[in-house]
Design an enzyme around this catalytic site. Structure first.
Site, PDB file in Angstrom:
ATOM      1  CG  HIS A  63     -62.072 -32.599  35.783  1.00 18.32           C
ATOM      2  ND1 HIS A  63     -61.445 -33.695  36.332  1.00 18.32           N
ATOM      3  CD2 HIS A  63     -62.182 -32.879  34.456  1.00 18.32           C
ATOM      4  CE1 HIS A  63     -61.184 -34.583  35.397  1.00 18.32           C
ATOM      5  NE2 HIS A  63     -61.607 -34.118  34.239  1.00 18.32           N
ATOM      6  CG  ASP A 179     -59.452 -37.171  32.151  1.00 14.42           C
ATOM      7  OD1 ASP A 179     -59.886 -36.048  32.441  1.00 14.42           O
ATOM      8  OD2 ASP A 179     -60.186 -38.181  32.048  1.00 14.42           O
ATOM      9  CD  GLU A 211     -65.046 -34.790  34.136  1.00  9.71           C
ATOM     10  OE1 GLU A 211     -65.387 -34.788  32.942  1.00  9.71           O
ATOM     11  OE2 GLU A 211     -64.332 -35.693  34.643  1.00  9.71           O
ATOM     12  CG  HIS A 322     -60.398 -42.707  32.637  1.00  8.83           C
ATOM     13  ND1 HIS A 322     -61.687 -42.845  33.097  1.00  8.83           N
ATOM     14  CD2 HIS A 322     -60.207 -41.378  32.484  1.00  8.83           C
ATOM     15  CE1 HIS A 322     -62.259 -41.656  33.209  1.00  8.83           C
ATOM     16  NE2 HIS A 322     -61.376 -40.747  32.834  1.00  8.83           N
TER      17      HIS A 322
END
Length: 359
Positions: A63, A179, A211, A322
């Site tokens: 993604h 990520d 995503e 994150h």
């Protein structure tokens, strides 16, 4: 391969691509894979590179989007109130630099701020603030200044402003958005590595969208490609830092590529998992098996499409995802590229048919 990995990861992690605004990563995908295969896009912005001609359809997907924010409100004083895009823990946000991408494409630097601790009670200081209490300071003097001179509008996407950096320990790197820029880099490098290989299948490299806000682009991608097998490439959370039990670690930096076989969104096809392990062992690729009781990936939607798609998730574990600064060991990423390319080569028609032969 290593030098290319470093430059590609730098370009991808420094791209600004919050969910719904993936164009900078899409542009890198297209630039890197022009001439490798047939390029196309879907109506949500997902991008595809198809190569090979005969045999089963294999999808290699990552993604493109990253967690970020959008402008929710501009205060009379010119400060930006924000709404989260994707999952954040606000404890990590104060005093971090961000960039607001305006509709004209300009990027405006700012800092996430709140009331100074000098003006907080002891009880207030001990709390993790809600995002509603945070704001971004871009140095504007008024709402009109923010709108007219900085060009900022409601809804503009906001991403962390962090450079790709090498750490003191060899092969360790710090950046935002591992990520899932490790997944996107792996899609790109795998297709480049396989470009001169006679494949036993039709291979489609995919960059999905959105995503981080519910696996939304994954369903569209699965319907477009209609793969017989899906290999999802990710940057999952590592579990080898303080606060975890070292004896239970399944995502340690330097221990190899992760092979995820379960999370709350998907149970991976057991026969495919066994094949992936066998391919890794035969090619002496370091790997770690992972069973998760939280989180999820695009496999959560992909495996349910088209009457069922055998799927597996390969990952480069990253500490502190994150957040503004995540960390990887480049050797884990290189193992993911090696396993992805070796697995694609192993997926001929007979092997793929055997994954779903139940009667």
């Amino acid at each position: 391969m290593k030098k290319k990995a470093q430059s590609l990861l730098q370009e991808l992690t420094e791209a600004h691509a919050v969910s719904g605004y993936e164009e900078e990563v899409r542009e890198i995908f297209v630039n890197e894979l022009t001439g490798i295969g047939e390029l196309s896009a879907d109506k949500m912005g997902g991008v595809y590179c198809e190569t090979g001609s005969d045999g089963p359809s294999i999808m290699l997907a990552g993604h493109m989007d990253e967690v970020g924010f959008r402008v929710k409100h501009i205060t009379p004083g010119g400060f930006l109130k924000i709404v989260a895009v994707g999952g954040w823990w606000t404890h990590t946000l104060l005093s971090q630099r961000v960039e607001v991408k305006t509709q004209s494409g300009n990027k405006v630097l700012g800092v996430i701020s709140s009331v100074s601790p000098h003006h907080l009670s002891p009880a207030e200081r001990s709390k993790v603030l809600d995002i509603a209490h945070l704001f971004i300071d871009i140095g504007a003097s008024s709402q009109a200044d923010t709108i007219q001179n900085f060009g900022i509008s409601l809804g503009d996407p906001i991403a962390p402003a962090v450079p790709f950096s090498a750490l003191g320990k060899p092969d360790h790197y710090l950046a935002k958005a591992f990520d899932n820029r490790v997944g996107m880099a792996c899609v790109i490098q795998s297709l480049q590595e396989l470009a001169q290989t006679a494949l036993p299948n039709q291979l489609t490299g995919v960059g999905t969208v959105q995503e981080e806000v519910g696996l939304r682009g994954a369903s569209v991608a699965a319907r477009k490609v209609q793969p017989d097998v899906a290999i999802i490439l990710e940057g999952p959370p590592a579990d080898d830092s303080p606060g975890f039990n070292p004896a239970e670690s399944q995502g340690a930096l330097g221990a190899g590529v992760q092979i995820r076989i379960q999370d709350p969104t998907a149970l991976m096809n057991p026969r495919l998992v066994a094949l992936v392990e066998r391919v890794a062992q035969e090619n002496q690729i370091p790997y770690q098996i992972t069973v998760r009781d939280s989180g999820g990936t695009d496999a959560g939607n992909i495996h349910k499409e088209n009457l069922g798609i055998p799927s597996v998730v390969l990952g480069t574990p990253a500490r502190y995802i994150h957040s503004h600064n995540a960390m990887i060991n480049l050797n884990d990423y290189l193992a993911m590229v090696q396993l992805s390319t070796a697995l694609v080569k192993a997926l001929d028609q007979e092997t793929v048919d055997g994954l779903t032969k139940y009667l």
